[in-house]
Scaffold this motif. Structure first.
Motif, PDB file in Angstrom:
ATOM      1  N   TRP A   1      43.420  41.704  31.264  1.00  0.00           N
ATOM      2  CA  TRP A   1      42.291  41.133  31.682  1.00  0.00           C
ATOM      3  C   TRP A   1      42.361  41.153  33.285  1.00  0.00           C
ATOM      4  O   TRP A   1      41.158  41.354  33.926  1.00  0.00           O
ATOM      5  CB  TRP A   1      42.577  39.471  31.465  1.00  0.00           C
ATOM      6  CG  TRP A   1      42.380  39.027  30.136  1.00  0.00           C
ATOM      7  CD1 TRP A   1      41.805  40.009  29.349  1.00  0.00           C
ATOM      8  CD2 TRP A   1      43.041  38.021  29.456  1.00  0.00           C
ATOM      9  NE1 TRP A   1      42.130  39.224  27.800  1.00  0.00           N
ATOM     10  CE2 TRP A   1      42.714  38.118  28.009  1.00  0.00           C
ATOM     11  CE3 TRP A   1      43.793  36.830  29.788  1.00  0.00           C
ATOM     12  CZ2 TRP A   1      43.431  37.308  26.928  1.00  0.00           C
ATOM     13  CZ3 TRP A   1      44.303  35.950  29.023  1.00  0.00           C
ATOM     14  CH2 TRP A   1      44.029  36.144  27.651  1.00  0.00           C
ATOM     15  N   VAL A   2      43.242  41.354  34.279  1.00  0.00           N
ATOM     16  CA  VAL A   2      43.028  41.386  35.341  1.00  0.00           C
ATOM     17  C   VAL A   2      42.895  42.805  35.769  1.00  0.00           C
ATOM     18  O   VAL A   2      41.975  42.901  36.629  1.00  0.00           O
ATOM     19  CB  VAL A   2      44.468  41.239  35.987  1.00  0.00           C
ATOM     20  CG1 VAL A   2      44.562  41.547  37.613  1.00  0.00           C
ATOM     21  CG2 VAL A   2      45.113  39.712  35.869  1.00  0.00           C
TER      22      VAL A   2
ATOM     23  N   LEU B   1      39.609  43.614  38.232  1.00  0.00           N
ATOM     24  CA  LEU B   1      39.734  44.547  39.354  1.00  0.00           C
ATOM     25  C   LEU B   1      39.156  45.927  39.332  1.00  0.00           C
ATOM     26  O   LEU B   1      38.473  46.370  40.191  1.00  0.00           O
ATOM     27  CB  LEU B   1      41.131  44.825  39.596  1.00  0.00           C
ATOM     28  CG  LEU B   1      42.243  43.813  40.064  1.00  0.00           C
ATOM     29  CD1 LEU B   1      43.647  44.010  40.237  1.00  0.00           C
ATOM     30  CD2 LEU B   1      41.524  42.845  41.166  1.00  0.00           C
ATOM     31  N   SER B   2      38.976  46.596  38.064  1.00  0.00           N
ATOM     32  CA  SER B   2      38.374  47.828  37.667  1.00  0.00           C
ATOM     33  C   SER B   2      36.668  47.479  37.929  1.00  0.00           C
ATOM     34  O   SER B   2      36.011  48.432  38.486  1.00  0.00           O
ATOM     35  CB  SER B   2      38.537  48.315  36.212  1.00  0.00           C
ATOM     36  OG  SER B   2      39.761  48.678  36.313  1.00  0.00           O
ATOM     37  N   ALA B   3      36.352  46.319  37.554  1.00  0.00           N
ATOM     38  CA  ALA B   3      34.853  46.147  37.721  1.00  0.00           C
ATOM     39  C   ALA B   3      34.610  45.969  39.151  1.00  0.00           C
ATOM     40  O   ALA B   3      33.563  46.526  39.927  1.00  0.00           O
ATOM     41  CB  ALA B   3      34.473  44.788  37.025  1.00  0.00           C
TER      42      ALA B   3
ATOM     43  N   VAL C   1      38.223  49.974  25.524  1.00  0.00           N
ATOM     44  CA  VAL C   1      37.682  49.726  26.673  1.00  0.00           C
ATOM     45  C   VAL C   1      38.970  49.060  27.551  1.00  0.00           C
ATOM     46  O   VAL C   1      39.004  49.606  29.031  1.00  0.00           O
ATOM     47  CB  VAL C   1      37.067  48.524  26.672  1.00  0.00           C
ATOM     48  CG1 VAL C   1      36.727  47.552  27.832  1.00  0.00           C
ATOM     49  CG2 VAL C   1      35.784  48.642  25.796  1.00  0.00           C
ATOM     50  N   GLU C   2      40.053  48.407  27.324  1.00  0.00           N
ATOM     51  CA  GLU C   2      41.099  48.061  28.037  1.00  0.00           C
ATOM     52  C   GLU C   2      42.009  49.226  28.467  1.00  0.00           C
ATOM     53  O   GLU C   2      42.330  49.488  29.782  1.00  0.00           O
ATOM     54  CB  GLU C   2      41.839  47.018  27.019  1.00  0.00           C
ATOM     55  CG  GLU C   2      41.485  45.668  26.809  1.00  0.00           C
ATOM     56  CD  GLU C   2      40.709  45.707  25.547  1.00  0.00           C
ATOM     57  OE1 GLU C   2      40.467  44.784  24.976  1.00  0.00           O
ATOM     58  OE2 GLU C   2      40.312  46.817  25.239  1.00  0.00           O
ATOM     59  N   VAL C   3      42.235  50.235  27.768  1.00  0.00           N
ATOM     60  CA  VAL C   3      43.189  51.532  27.856  1.00  0.00           C
ATOM     61  C   VAL C   3      42.170  52.243  29.042  1.00  0.00           C
ATOM     62  O   VAL C   3      42.742  52.716  29.911  1.00  0.00           O
ATOM     63  CB  VAL C   3      43.354  52.331  26.896  1.00  0.00           C
ATOM     64  CG1 VAL C   3      44.080  53.541  27.015  1.00  0.00           C
ATOM     65  CG2 VAL C   3      44.198  51.392  25.901  1.00  0.00           C
ATOM     66  N   THR C   4      41.028  52.446  28.879  1.00  0.00           N
ATOM     67  CA  THR C   4      39.968  53.273  29.742  1.00  0.00           C
ATOM     68  C   THR C   4      40.042  52.564  31.132  1.00  0.00           C
ATOM     69  O   THR C   4      40.129  53.202  32.170  1.00  0.00           O
ATOM     70  CB  THR C   4      38.717  53.369  29.094  1.00  0.00           C
ATOM     71  OG1 THR C   4      38.863  54.135  27.929  1.00  0.00           O
ATOM     72  CG2 THR C   4      37.766  54.287  30.139  1.00  0.00           C
ATOM     73  N   ALA C   5      39.867  51.120  31.096  1.00  0.00           N
ATOM     74  CA  ALA C   5      39.829  50.454  32.229  1.00  0.00           C
ATOM     75  C   ALA C   5      41.138  50.539  33.068  1.00  0.00           C
ATOM     76  O   ALA C   5      41.045  50.797  34.367  1.00  0.00           O
ATOM     77  CB  ALA C   5      39.460  49.067  32.031  1.00  0.00           C
TER      78      ALA C   5
END
Length: 217
Positions: A154-155, A159-161, A22-26
């Motif tokens: 986390w940032v 921001l992606s959201a 999830v983190e890498v994709t975001a």
């Protein structure tokens, strides 16, 4: 056999493997949306007109082929050095040196482009000078990066959201205007081709995922 405590992230060369899918994709998606949609969509549309969607499709196809190549190389050489590491594996050190510094130069240009785009948005909303806003956002992002990959992630997720949410708002608002413009009435093949080159640059993000190889579980 190497034992890793359950409550501690595995470390490779001092890097903690704290990132998941999830983190890498975001991280990749956030960069693509930020550069491709919010910054360079306007200039690309100036070149291609209403057929800018063709430029995005063509660039996406090219990026898919490039992305698959990156995936193959990253699975073979999972190092944070990324392109430098790949060049070092297949050629002499001078070649890897040139490739590495070429990527650094490209990323400097990309970061500058996105920062200036942010500066233009901030000027439109609050009247802040574009260069000052661009330097400020670079300093803020640098500080976040220095705080550690987990905090930076986390940032990125937040921001992606926000960026994805903004696109949803645009789609909802624009849905009622579908058909108002002839999407085939562009500025010819030359305009679409020129916009494709610009949009391909805007797809930065998918290729940056590979630099997180040593921080990904």
């Amino acid at each position: 056999m190497h034992h890793v405590p359950v409550n501690e992230p595995e470390r490779v060369d001092g890097l903690a493997r704290t990132l998941g899918p999830v983190e890498v994709t975001a991280s990749g998606v956030g960069l693509i949306i930020g550069a491709g949609i919010y910054v360079l969509l306007g200039p690309a549309t100036e070149l291609a007109g209403a057929t800018v969607w063709v430029s995005f499709l063509a660039s996406a196809a090219l990026c898919a082929l490039t992305g698959l190549s990156y995936a193959e190389l990253a699975s073979m050489f999972p190092r944070s050095g990324a392109e430098y590491e790949y060049a070092r594996q297949i050629g002499p050190e001078p070649l890897a040196f040139v490739v590495g510094w070429t990527m650094v130069a490209g990323l400097v240009v990309a970061a500058s482009t996105i920062a200036l785009g942010f500066g233009r948005y901030l000027r439109a909303f609050v009247g802040a000078p574009t260069p000052l806003a661009a330097v400020a956002i670079l300093l803020v992002v640098g500080a976040i990066g220095a705080a550690g990959i987990k905090r930076a992630t986390w940032v990125v997720l937040a921001l992606s959201a926000v960026q994805a949410g903004g696109l949803v708002v645009v789609v909802v608002v624009g849905a009622g205007h579908i058909g108002d413009v002839d999407l085939l009435a562009g500025r010819g093949a030359s305009g679409a081709f020129a916009a494709t080159a610009l949009v391909f640059f805007a797809f930065i993000g998918f290729d940056e995922v590979i630099t997180l190889a040593e921080e990904t579980r």
